[in-house]
Write a protein that holds these residues in place. Structure first.
Motif, PDB file in Angstrom:
ATOM      1  N   GLU A 112      -0.307   1.124   9.594  1.00 21.49           N
ATOM      2  CA  GLU A 112      -0.485   0.499   8.280  1.00 21.49           C
ATOM      3  C   GLU A 112      -1.610   1.169   7.479  1.00 21.49           C
ATOM      4  O   GLU A 112      -1.874   0.806   6.338  1.00 21.49           O
ATOM      5  N   GLY A 113      -2.287   2.124   8.096  1.00 29.82           N
ATOM      6  CA  GLY A 113      -3.356   2.848   7.393  1.00 29.82           C
ATOM      7  C   GLY A 113      -4.614   2.021   7.217  1.00 29.82           C
ATOM      8  O   GLY A 113      -5.421   2.289   6.322  1.00 29.82           O
ATOM      9  N   LEU A 114      -4.807   1.001   8.061  1.00 35.24           N
ATOM     10  CA  LEU A 114      -5.975   0.136   7.919  1.00 35.24           C
ATOM     11  C   LEU A 114      -7.250   0.787   8.419  1.00 35.24           C
ATOM     12  O   LEU A 114      -8.333   0.490   7.940  1.00 35.24           O
TER      13      LEU A 114
ATOM     14  N   GLU B 204      -9.138   1.525   1.644  1.00 30.90           N
ATOM     15  CA  GLU B 204     -10.007   1.193   0.511  1.00 30.90           C
ATOM     16  C   GLU B 204      -9.868  -0.257   0.061  1.00 30.90           C
ATOM     17  O   GLU B 204     -10.760  -0.799  -0.594  1.00 30.90           O
ATOM     18  N   ASP B 205      -8.754  -0.900   0.403  1.00 29.77           N
ATOM     19  CA  ASP B 205      -8.546  -2.307   0.054  1.00 29.77           C
ATOM     20  C   ASP B 205      -8.944  -3.258   1.179  1.00 29.77           C
ATOM     21  O   ASP B 205      -8.775  -4.476   1.054  1.00 29.77           O
TER      22      ASP B 205
ATOM     23  N   GLU C 180     -13.831  -5.144   4.621  1.00 28.26           N
ATOM     24  CA  GLU C 180     -13.854  -4.065   3.648  1.00 28.26           C
ATOM     25  C   GLU C 180     -14.025  -2.738   4.373  1.00 28.26           C
ATOM     26  O   GLU C 180     -14.355  -2.715   5.566  1.00 28.26           O
ATOM     27  N   PRO C 181     -13.842  -1.626   3.661  1.00 30.05           N
ATOM     28  CA  PRO C 181     -14.005  -0.320   4.301  1.00 30.05           C
ATOM     29  C   PRO C 181     -15.366  -0.193   4.986  1.00 30.05           C
ATOM     30  O   PRO C 181     -16.390  -0.607   4.442  1.00 30.05           O
ATOM     31  N   GLY C 182     -15.342   0.342   6.199  1.00 32.36           N
ATOM     32  CA  GLY C 182     -16.567   0.520   6.972  1.00 32.36           C
ATOM     33  C   GLY C 182     -16.851  -0.619   7.933  1.00 32.36           C
ATOM     34  O   GLY C 182     -17.643  -0.468   8.868  1.00 32.36           O
TER      35      GLY C 182
END
Length: 91
Positions: A84-86, A11-12, A56-58
């Motif tokens: 890292e959850g990216l 989300e970040d 950004e997300p997406g």
């Protein structure tokens, strides 16, 4: 040349801490390592280059490796990107 595409899901987006982890990983290899996103191509060995995308997300990003150890670069970047959850692999 090796390459793989990913989609950002964090989300970040890609911010300083995970971008640093990606750059540190790229710098472990002798190969040229690039990222392409949003119509730009930058070296993965520069934190400013990676952050300049403002992902950004997406958004999608493609990692590209060219050189003697290119076969090891993309899996290493994938591990960091996912750990890292990216985001996720997008093909």
């Amino acid at each position: 040349m090796q390459q793989k595409k990913f989609r950002v899901t964090d989300e970040d987006g890609i911010h300083a801490r995970p971008a640093t982890a990606l750059v540190n990983t790229a710098n472990k290899f002798k190969s040229e390592v690039f990222a392409e996103a949003l119509g730009k191509k930058v070296t993965m060995k520069s934190i400013l280059g990676v952050l300049s995308f403002g992902l950004e997300p997406g958004d999608e990003i493609t990692f590209i490796a060219e050189g003697e150890d290119e076969a090891q670069v993309i899996p290493a970047l994938e591990e960091v990107f996912v750990k890292e959850g990216l985001g996720e692999v997008y093909e």
